[in-house]
Structure formats: structure tokens, C-alpha cells
Write a protein that holds these residues in place. Structure first.
Motif, PDB file in Angstrom:
ATOM      1  N   SER A 176       0.832  -1.197   0.000  1.00 53.27           N
ATOM      2  CA  SER A 176       0.000   0.000   0.000  1.00 53.27           C
ATOM      3  C   SER A 176       0.874   1.256   0.000  1.00 53.27           C
ATOM      4  O   SER A 176       2.066   1.203   0.324  1.00 53.27           O
ATOM      5  N   LYS A 177       0.248   2.387  -0.330  1.00 56.82           N
ATOM      6  CA  LYS A 177       0.974   3.660  -0.285  1.00 56.82           C
ATOM      7  C   LYS A 177       1.454   3.962   1.125  1.00 56.82           C
ATOM      8  O   LYS A 177       2.541   4.492   1.315  1.00 56.82           O
ATOM      9  N   GLY A 178       0.640   3.590   2.120  1.00 58.45           N
ATOM     10  CA  GLY A 178       1.036   3.789   3.512  1.00 58.45           C
ATOM     11  C   GLY A 178       2.257   2.967   3.876  1.00 58.45           C
ATOM     12  O   GLY A 178       3.164   3.449   4.552  1.00 58.45           O
ATOM     13  N   GLU A 179       2.270   1.709   3.445  1.00 59.43           N
ATOM     14  CA  GLU A 179       3.431   0.852   3.708  1.00 59.43           C
ATOM     15  C   GLU A 179       4.670   1.403   3.004  1.00 59.43           C
ATOM     16  O   GLU A 179       5.758   1.437   3.586  1.00 59.43           O
ATOM     17  N   ALA A 180       4.508   1.853   1.762  1.00 61.72           N
ATOM     18  CA  ALA A 180       5.639   2.421   1.013  1.00 61.72           C
ATOM     19  C   ALA A 180       6.156   3.684   1.692  1.00 61.72           C
ATOM     20  O   ALA A 180       7.359   3.936   1.713  1.00 61.72           O
ATOM     21  N   LYS A 181       5.247   4.462   2.260  1.00 63.34           N
ATOM     22  CA  LYS A 181       5.649   5.695   2.949  1.00 63.34           C
ATOM     23  C   LYS A 181       6.459   5.400   4.209  1.00 63.34           C
ATOM     24  O   LYS A 181       7.362   6.153   4.567  1.00 63.34           O
ATOM     25  N   ARG A 182       6.152   4.276   4.868  1.00 63.03           N
ATOM     26  CA  ARG A 182       6.813   3.933   6.136  1.00 63.03           C
ATOM     27  C   ARG A 182       8.074   3.088   5.988  1.00 63.03           C
ATOM     28  O   ARG A 182       8.835   2.953   6.937  1.00 63.03           O
ATOM     29  N   LEU A 183       8.309   2.487   4.826  1.00 62.03           N
ATOM     30  CA  LEU A 183       9.450   1.572   4.713  1.00 62.03           C
ATOM     31  C   LEU A 183      10.776   2.291   4.880  1.00 62.03           C
ATOM     32  O   LEU A 183      10.903   3.470   4.581  1.00 62.03           O
ATOM     33  N   ALA A 184      11.747   1.577   5.394  1.00 63.45           N
ATOM     34  CA  ALA A 184      13.076   2.138   5.671  1.00 63.45           C
ATOM     35  C   ALA A 184      13.902   2.177   4.384  1.00 63.45           C
ATOM     36  O   ALA A 184      14.174   1.141   3.795  1.00 63.45           O
ATOM     37  N   LEU A 185      14.259   3.361   3.963  1.00 62.94           N
ATOM     38  CA  LEU A 185      15.081   3.527   2.755  1.00 62.94           C
ATOM     39  C   LEU A 185      16.555   3.318   3.079  1.00 62.94           C
ATOM     40  O   LEU A 185      16.969   3.475   4.225  1.00 62.94           O
ATOM     41  N   PRO A 186      17.347   3.002   2.047  1.00 62.39           N
ATOM     42  CA  PRO A 186      18.790   2.887   2.300  1.00 62.39           C
ATOM     43  C   PRO A 186      19.350   4.243   2.738  1.00 62.39           C
ATOM     44  O   PRO A 186      18.909   5.284   2.264  1.00 62.39           O
ATOM     45  N   ARG A 187      20.296   4.189   3.620  1.00 65.16           N
ATOM     46  CA  ARG A 187      20.886   5.422   4.160  1.00 65.16           C
ATOM     47  C   ARG A 187      21.919   6.028   3.215  1.00 65.16           C
ATOM     48  O   ARG A 187      22.338   7.160   3.408  1.00 65.16           O
ATOM     49  N   ASP A 188      22.336   5.254   2.218  1.00 59.55           N
ATOM     50  CA  ASP A 188      23.449   5.680   1.363  1.00 59.55           C
ATOM     51  C   ASP A 188      23.038   5.906  -0.092  1.00 59.55           C
ATOM     52  O   ASP A 188      23.807   5.641  -1.001  1.00 59.55           O
ATOM     53  N   LEU A 189      21.838   6.420  -0.324  1.00 59.63           N
ATOM     54  CA  LEU A 189      21.370   6.617  -1.710  1.00 59.63           C
ATOM     55  C   LEU A 189      22.342   7.463  -2.527  1.00 59.63           C
ATOM     56  O   LEU A 189      22.609   7.152  -3.688  1.00 59.63           O
ATOM     57  N   ALA A 190      22.856   8.521  -1.962  1.00 60.78           N
ATOM     58  CA  ALA A 190      23.744   9.421  -2.696  1.00 60.78           C
ATOM     59  C   ALA A 190      25.067   8.759  -3.082  1.00 60.78           C
ATOM     60  O   ALA A 190      25.676   9.123  -4.085  1.00 60.78           O
ATOM     61  N   GLU A 191      25.496   7.743  -2.309  1.00 59.00           N
ATOM     62  CA  GLU A 191      26.782   7.096  -2.570  1.00 59.00           C
ATOM     63  C   GLU A 191      26.670   5.862  -3.452  1.00 59.00           C
ATOM     64  O   GLU A 191      27.688   5.236  -3.761  1.00 59.00           O
ATOM     65  N   ARG A 192      25.481   5.468  -3.836  1.00 57.68           N
ATOM     66  CA  ARG A 192      25.325   4.253  -4.660  1.00 57.68           C
ATOM     67  C   ARG A 192      25.996   4.449  -6.014  1.00 57.68           C
ATOM     68  O   ARG A 192      25.951   5.534  -6.591  1.00 57.68           O
TER      69      ARG A 192
END
Length: 164
Positions: free
Chosen positions: A17-33
Motif C-alpha cells: 500500500s501507499k502507507g506501507e511504502a511511505k513507512r518503509l526504511a530507505l537505504p541510508r546511502d542513496l547518494a553514494e550508490r
């Protein structure tokens, strides 16, 4: 792969759901990928060990899926990743289970895929990372780009099965 931001990622999920997607933990290193060397973005949830997420480029934009990590049962036997064809011992390849999109997923239907548990398939293909002890890459005559295209095609097939 094109670099993704938080909005792109959260808006891409097809099996939660959109709510689940909003709450999921994103990677902390997006800028360094290393975006230029990635065929997809994958990460394990740092708040819940059994959860993982994957986002790939689709024809109409990013396509994201929520995954569950199925505990390994045969830890000493080398296992082959279904995407990049890299072998690993131990927990280097994990069965990932994903609920199907829509009504089928809400009814409990899932699809599974064995893949590198560190989501580094793109880096293994390009020789930018080596599998751990007892693991390795299959020697083949395909070019690196052909191997990457095959991994993207294998992933696209998995995503299509989740949609149908």
C-alpha cells in the motif's frame, strides 16, 4: 540505472500500500550508490532483518517490490543467484518471497526468487565485487553488457509474474 530519490522509490511499489511504502526504511546511502553500474536498486531493511526491497527501471518508470527474506536451510552448499548467475556459500544467495500485486497478493499469493542477499548482482557481473569464499562467477562467452542485459531480463520476468 538512473539515480533515484526518495519520492521515486516510495512511489514505485506495486505490491504494498501507499502507507506501507511511505513507512518503509530507505537505504541510508542513496547518494553514494554506484548508479552508473547498477541494473537495479536493492536493499535490506535495517529495522527488520526479514524485509528487503528492490526497485528496477520499468518501461513507464521505476517499479518497486517489497520482499520477505526466507531463512536459508542449506548453508554450506553453493547456491546460484537466478539473476546474475553468481554462486555463493552460506547465506550469500537467499530466497526472496514477494506478495503478488493487487487482489492476488492480498489473498496471500507470492512469487519467490533466489538472488544475491547483498543485492550486488550488477557489481558481480561487472567484476567490481567478488563473491565470498567458496563462491564464484560462471565463466561464459557473453560480454559483460550481455550478462547485465540477461540479469535485467530475468528481473523483468520476475516483476511481470508479480503483476499478473
Amino acid at each position: 540505472m538512473k539515480a533515484l530519490n526518495e519520492r521515486d522509490i516510495r512511489g514505485s511499489f506495486i505490491n504494498c500500500s501507499k502507507g506501507e511504502a511511505k513507512r518503509l526504511a530507505l537505504p541510508r546511502d542513496l547518494a553514494e550508490r554506484p548508479w552508473e553500474n547498477l541494473d537495479f536498486l536493492g536493499w535490506r531493511d535495517h529495522t527488520a532483518h526479514e524485509r528487503a526491497y528492490l526497485v528496477a527501471e520499468g518501461e513507464e518508470g521505476p517499479v518497486g517490490v517489497a520482499l520477505r527474506i526466507v531463512p536459508a536451510r542449506d548453508g554450506f552448499r553453493p547456491t546460484l543467484c537466478s539473476l546474475c548467475l553468481t554462486t555463493h556459500r552460506g547465506e550469500g544467495v537467499t530466497l526472496m518471497s514477494a506478495p503478488k500485486a493487487g487482489k492476488a497478493g492480498r489473498e496471500g499469493n507470492t512469487i519467490g526468487l533466489r538472488m544475491c542477499s547483498d543485492f550486488a548482482c550488477s557489481l558481480y557481473i561487472r567484476g567490481l565485487r567478488e563473491p565470498g569464499p567458496g563462491g564464484g562467477r560462471i565463466v561464459e562467452s557473453l560480454t559483460v553488457e550481455e550478462q547485465a542485459a540477461r540479469a535485467r531480463e530475468n528481473l523483468a520476468g520476475f516483476l511481470e509474474r508479480l503483476r499478473s
